[in-house]
Design an enzyme around this catalytic site. Structure first.
Site, PDB file in Angstrom:
ATOM      1  N   ILE A  43       0.723  -1.146   0.111  1.00  0.00           N
ATOM      2  CA  ILE A  43       0.072  -0.182  -0.277  1.00  0.00           C
ATOM      3  C   ILE A  43       0.834   1.031  -0.086  1.00  0.00           C
ATOM      4  CG2 ILE A  43      -1.939   1.391   1.592  1.00  0.00           C
ATOM      5  CD1 ILE A  43      -2.371  -1.882   0.047  1.00  0.00           C
ATOM      6  N   LYS A  44       1.099   1.882  -1.558  1.00  0.00           N
ATOM      7  CA  LYS A  44       1.301   3.001  -1.053  1.00  0.00           C
ATOM      8  C   LYS A  44       0.510   4.599  -0.657  1.00  0.00           C
ATOM      9  CE  LYS A  44       4.574   5.084  -4.942  1.00  0.00           C
ATOM     10  NZ  LYS A  44       4.741   5.158  -6.216  1.00  0.00           N
TER      11      LYS A  44
END
Ligand code: E4P
Length: 217
Positions: free
Chosen positions: A82-83
């Site tokens: 997850i960015k």
């Protein structure tokens, strides 16, 4: 240093992946929007091609919604990372996701203090944007080097992804300055193995071999 591809172009990923040198993929909302395709479908497809980490970025701006998006996206595939943006909300979400065992990539990092805060929040990866710093006259690669020094000195396991890579020199300096990973656009990746002297060398070897065979009769 590992190589990630900085793209959501599935055909390019498939082609380059055949070399066996692709260790992961990074995307962002701009990169995804270029494809004009469904976000989930693209990330699922990429994660079938490349076994390493695939960064998918949240678009929410508050921690609760970031976490909701992250929990949904992390179910798309085991290798989804997850960015999250380097903001107060992004740090809160990073800490929560770290405690949940979900891997994160804190993006839009432009200073050592931002990188340090992301690492202290439990980020798996941080992404200093080398090219965008160069654009404003700041040496982006120096940030990579300083982050590496700080992470090593204090024993952080957070890995540095040299991002916003624009040219061959960036890739080479990322390796020299201790980036764990460089995330590279496909067009640049496909140029990295070539050099004009290699091409000239091949032509000369072929010519000399031809002469040699001719003289031998
Ligand atoms: C990757 O994680 C970044 O989103 C990307 O490298 C940004 O590159 P750009 O500055 O060329 O848009």
């Amino acid at each position: 240093m590992r190589f990630f591809l900085d793209t959501a172009d599935v055909d390019a990923i498939k082609k380059i992946n055949e070399l066996g040198l692709v260790d992961g993929v990074t995307t962002n909302p701009t990169i995804i929007s270029r494809e004009g395709r469904d976000f989930e479908e693209v990330i699922r497809e990429i994660s079938q091609i490349v076994a390493g980490p695939i960064s998918a970025e949240v678009t929410a701006l508050n921690p609760q919604d970031m976490i909701k998006e992250a929990e949904k996206m992390s179910k798309w595939s085991d290798n989804v990372v997850i960015k999250l943006p380097m903001t107060e909300s992004g740090l809160q979400a990073t800490r929560f996701l770290h405690q949940e065992g979900i891997k994160t990539n804190v993006t839009l990092v432009f200073s050592v203090s931002q990188g340090l805060m992301a690492a202290k929040s439990g980020a798996t990866f941080v992404s200093p944007f080398v090219g965008r710093l160069d654009d404003i006259g700041v040496d982006g690669m120096e940030l990579v080097s300083k982050l590496r020094q700080v992470f090593d000195r204090y024993g952080f396991e957070t890995q540095i992804i040299a991002a916003s890579i624009r040219n061959r020199e960036h890739v080479e300096k990322a390796a020299l300055n201790g980036a764990h990973i460089a995330t590279i656009p496909p067009q640049l990746f496909e140029n990295l193995w070539s050099h004009p002297l290699t091409d000239q060398g091949i032509i000369r070897f072929a010519e000399d071999w031809k002469k040699f065979e001719k003289n031998r009769g």
